[in-house]
Design a protein around this motif. Structure first.
Motif, short mmCIF file in Angstrom:
data_model
loop_
_atom_site.label_atom_id
_atom_site.label_comp_id
_atom_site.label_asym_id
_atom_site.label_seq_id
_atom_site.Cartn_x
_atom_site.Cartn_y
_atom_site.Cartn_z
N GLN A 1 -9.10 52.51 -18.63
CA GLN A 1 -8.84 51.17 -18.13
C GLN A 1 -8.03 51.17 -16.83
OE1 GLN A 1 -7.00 49.78 -21.71
NE2 GLN A 1 -8.89 48.88 -22.50
N GLU A 2 -7.63 52.34 -16.37
CA GLU A 2 -6.92 52.45 -15.11
C GLU A 2 -7.91 52.70 -13.97
OE1 GLU A 2 -3.21 54.86 -15.20
OE2 GLU A 2 -3.94 55.45 -17.18
N THR A 3 -7.39 52.61 -12.74
CA THR A 3 -8.17 53.06 -11.59
C THR A 3 -8.19 54.57 -11.64
OG1 THR A 3 -7.40 51.17 -10.32
CG2 THR A 3 -8.38 52.99 -9.09
N GLY A 4 -9.36 55.16 -11.75
CA GLY A 4 -9.46 56.60 -11.93
C GLY A 4 -9.36 57.38 -10.64
N ARG A 5 -10.16 58.45 -10.55
CA ARG A 5 -10.09 59.33 -9.39
C ARG A 5 -11.08 58.94 -8.30
NH1 ARG A 5 -11.30 64.94 -11.11
NH2 ARG A 5 -12.25 64.07 -12.98
N SER A 6 -11.55 57.71 -8.33
CA SER A 6 -12.48 57.27 -7.30
C SER A 6 -11.85 57.32 -5.92
CB SER A 6 -12.95 55.84 -7.59
OG SER A 6 -11.86 54.94 -7.64
N ILE B 1 -1.46 48.03 2.07
CA ILE B 1 -2.73 48.76 2.03
C ILE B 1 -3.85 47.87 1.50
CG2 ILE B 1 -3.92 50.68 0.90
CD1 ILE B 1 -1.25 52.19 0.98
N ALA B 2 -3.57 47.15 0.43
CA ALA B 2 -4.54 46.21 -0.15
C ALA B 2 -3.80 45.37 -1.18
CB ALA B 2 -5.70 46.95 -0.81
N LEU B 3 -4.35 44.20 -1.49
CA LEU B 3 -3.74 43.34 -2.50
C LEU B 3 -4.25 43.72 -3.88
CD1 LEU B 3 -3.82 39.84 -0.78
CD2 LEU B 3 -1.85 41.34 -1.10
N PRO B 4 -3.36 44.13 -4.79
CA PRO B 4 -3.80 44.54 -6.12
C PRO B 4 -4.11 43.34 -7.00
CG PRO B 4 -1.42 44.63 -5.99
CD PRO B 4 -1.90 44.22 -4.62
N LEU B 5 -4.88 43.59 -8.04
CA LEU B 5 -5.06 42.59 -9.09
C LEU B 5 -3.83 42.60 -9.98
CD1 LEU B 5 -8.76 43.36 -10.08
CD2 LEU B 5 -7.95 41.50 -8.64
N ARG B 6 -3.46 41.45 -10.48
CA ARG B 6 -2.28 41.37 -11.34
C ARG B 6 -2.67 40.72 -12.66
NH1 ARG B 6 3.74 39.29 -9.48
NH2 ARG B 6 4.84 39.95 -11.37
N ILE C 1 -3.42 46.32 -11.38
CA ILE C 1 -4.58 47.20 -11.31
C ILE C 1 -4.74 47.56 -9.85
CG2 ILE C 1 -7.06 47.42 -11.64
CD1 ILE C 1 -6.87 45.42 -13.90
N TRP C 2 -4.57 48.84 -9.53
CA TRP C 2 -4.57 49.27 -8.14
C TRP C 2 -5.98 49.49 -7.63
CZ3 TRP C 2 0.11 48.14 -7.06
CH2 TRP C 2 1.15 48.42 -7.95
N SER C 3 -6.19 49.18 -6.36
CA SER C 3 -7.44 49.53 -5.72
C SER C 3 -7.51 51.05 -5.59
CB SER C 3 -7.52 48.88 -4.34
OG SER C 3 -6.60 49.52 -3.44
N PRO C 4 -8.70 51.62 -5.37
CA PRO C 4 -8.77 53.07 -5.19
C PRO C 4 -7.86 53.58 -4.08
CG PRO C 4 -10.95 52.19 -5.57
CD PRO C 4 -10.04 51.00 -5.45
N GLU C 5 -7.77 52.84 -2.97
CA GLU C 5 -6.91 53.29 -1.87
C GLU C 5 -5.44 53.26 -2.28
OE1 GLU C 5 -6.86 52.97 2.99
OE2 GLU C 5 -8.11 51.63 1.79
N GLN C 6 -5.04 52.26 -3.03
CA GLN C 6 -3.66 52.20 -3.51
C GLN C 6 -3.38 53.31 -4.53
OE1 GLN C 6 -3.96 48.15 -4.89
NE2 GLN C 6 -2.50 47.41 -3.34
N PHE D 1 0.39 53.07 -16.67
CA PHE D 1 -0.65 52.08 -16.40
C PHE D 1 -0.05 50.72 -16.07
CE2 PHE D 1 -3.97 49.18 -18.50
CZ PHE D 1 -4.67 49.05 -17.32
N GLY D 2 -0.36 50.22 -14.87
CA GLY D 2 0.06 48.89 -14.46
C GLY D 2 1.45 48.80 -13.89
#
Length: 556
Positions: A136-141, A275-280, A290-295, A340-341
């Motif tokens: 459920q986390e941002t993986g290694r993308s 860098i980017a706006l995360p989802l909260r 929830i972090w974007s891949p770049e974050q 996570f989070g």
């Protein structure tokens, strides 16, 4: 490629190549200082040498990078930058046409994609066995995102994959496939050259842009350099690693201090927001992200740099450069569970050791630097030294007690543990690594306070405890992440049974498992054991052990 003379000769060749380019880079730094002047000459990099080139008509020239038989010009215009970033590994087509002269390595982009997949499937998990984001986390993308936008990262990843692939060929087919191994070695060398040139170009580009450089641009260059640093570390003593660690840390500091607001929001969150706006989600309970891949990639490299900085400080005999960032970067509640989070970092999910141990090591490094400064000034107070050491020792003891209590609770519930893939992380193994790190920190502290006394009771107890814990580390991949504590304990071990147990532990491992810092630790321990009887207890310490091979070792 026989794990003997010829293999060592090729390794030394690449080491010399990296050293040569590092020296050339230092020589170019002075010349580049004039590049802010639009009329100043630009520099063409060719085979590690800089030659002056002044364009006609004035104005700021493009930066040229010359490779054998080809000269390309990379513009810094926003249009070209956008086109480059929009491509999905599209630069591979041009790269293959220009650089891959060997038919086996030039069968099209699919061959390089295969080596990228090898990195994701095998090499990255080998280097970071504890980095296992949950489902459920941002993986290694973020790894693919980094390779898409960074040529430095791409070439260093290809070099890492080729380097480890060579070792698998040596292990599986000793004495065979010599042509294949030779071509791969050449590929590693060529891509190392390109990484050096591209890093210089990226830093030069940021310098030209000055205040116009954004947090995103600085973060991307920092990540690219850090990715290449991972390759240098895998090559063990192949290069002066501090040449690339220094600019990576400097860029992180610039990002860290770019937020000038006085609000209560963490600086790390400010950098991530830039860098980017995360989802909260879960705002009613304080909020999680929830972090974007770049974050996610920035958080990974931020944690990696903090860890490397701390371990490097023990060899360089100076406080960690990011020391003031530690309270704001690292989660004080790191208990080995996934973060996570959360905003602050838990290094247990990256390197296996919980934050409180690494923070203690950084404080011991600070104490060591302070002691040596006071001794030089002839103003050392043993009372103050012991008092400061006792505070660190209590922190380590309290942490171990908390660890004992938490692991004594059977069936302890954790979040998202319905399936192991939902939870992520390796909390049980992290506990063992944390114990080993804490014991090594105690030994380090004893040496700082009392000097080189292997017969010290606290040292003896710590070495024995670490040997007991090491017997429970069954996975060689996990043992690779223990180079620093293993080296600390090994150097302080007694002649006889303890020394032989450390030697057996390392000689029983295959060549692939020893690649990188663990092999460096083995060499350091052997050298210290050889000279055990002639070491000066008044001047010798662990930092002297870490540089016994000639240059400070980075045991990460």
């Amino acid at each position: 490629m026989d794990r003997g003379r010829r293999q060592r000769e090729m390794t030394e060749k690449i080491k010399a190549q990296i050293k040569r380019h590092a020296d050339a880079r230092r020589g170019r730094q002075t010349a580049q200082a004039t590049s802010d002047d639009p009329g100043a000459p630009n520099f063409i990099i060719e085979s590690g040498q800089a030659t002056s080139h002044k364009p006609a008509g004035g104005g700021q020239p493009p930066v040229h990078t010359r490779h054998p038989n080809i000269t390309t010009s990379s513009s810094t215009t926003e249009a070209d930058r956008g086109q480059w970033m929009a491509s999905v590994l599209g630069f591979l087509d041009e790269y293959e046409q220009v650089h891959d002269r060997h038919p086996m390595l030039a069968w099209g982009r699919d061959f390089d994609i295969d080596f990228l997949a090898k990195y994701l499937d095998y090499v990255f998990p080998l280097l970071f066995p504890f980095y296992r984001p949950g489902f459920q986390e941002t993986g290694r993308s973020w790894v693919l995102a980094l390779l898409r936008r960074s040529r430095v990262a791409f070439h260093s990843v290809m070099s890492l994959s080729a380097y480890f692939f060579i070792f698998t060929l040596i292990e599986t087919y000793p004495g065979q496939h010599g042509a294949c191994k030779h071509q791969l070695w050449e590929k590693v060398g060529r891509q190392t050259d390109m990484c050096f040139e591209m890093i210089q170009h990226d830093i030069h580009d940021l310098r030209l842009r000055g205040p116009q450089s954004t947090v995103v641009e600085k973060a991307r260059v920092m990540e690219s350099i850090s990715q290449f640093l991972m390759f240098e570390i895998a090559l063990s003593s192949a290069a002066d690693w501090n040449l690339h660690l220094t600019p990576a840390l400097a860029l992180f500091e610039e990002i860290w201090h770019s937020d000038t607001t006085t609000g209560s929001a963490p600086k790390l969150l400010a950098a991530l927001d830039a860098i980017a706006l995360p989802l909260r989600f879960g705002a009613d309970h304080g909020g999680y992200y929830i972090w974007s891949p770049e974050q996610a990639g920035f958080r990974f490299f931020a944690g990696l740099l903090v860890f490397i900085d701390i371990i490097a400080s023990t060899a360089l005999e100076q406080p960690p450069r990011l020391l003031e960032c530690h309270p704001h970067l690292l989660d004080a509640q790191d208990n080995g569970e996934p973060d996570f989070g959360l905003v602050p970092l838990r290094l247990s999910g990256l390197v296996g050791c919980q934050n409180w141990v690494l923070l203690a090591i950084s404080q011991i490094s600070v104490l060591n630097a302070w002691k040596k400064d006071m001794k030089k000034a002839a103003s050392l107070s043993m009372i103050e030294l012991v008092g400061r050491a006792n505070q660190i020792s209590r922190t380590l003891d309290d942490g171990m007690s908390t660890l004992d209590r938490s692991t004594a609770i059977p069936g302890k519930a954790t979040s998202f543990n319905l399936r192991s893939y939902l939870k992520g992380g390796l909390s049980e193994q992290s506990t063992t690594h944390t114990r080993i790190g804490a014991c090594a920190a105690h030994i380090y502290l004893a040496v700082v306070v009392s000097g080189w006394q292997p017969s010290n009771a606290e040292v003896r107890s710590g070495v024995s405890r670490i040997l007991d814990l090491l017997r429970g580390v069954g996975c060689p991949d996990h043992l690779r992440t223990l180079a620093w504590p293993l080296c600390v304990a090994g150097c302080m071990s007694e002649a006889g049974d303890q020394e032989q147990e450390f030697r057996h532990l390392l000689t029983s491992m295959d060549g692939l498992s020893l690649v990188g810092a663990l092999e460096e630790a083995r060499k350091i321990m052997e050298r210290v054991w050889e000279n055990r009887d002639v070491l000066d207890s008044q001047t010798w310490d662990l930092a002297a052990c870490f540089r016994v091979l000639g240059t400070p070792a980075l045991l990460v």
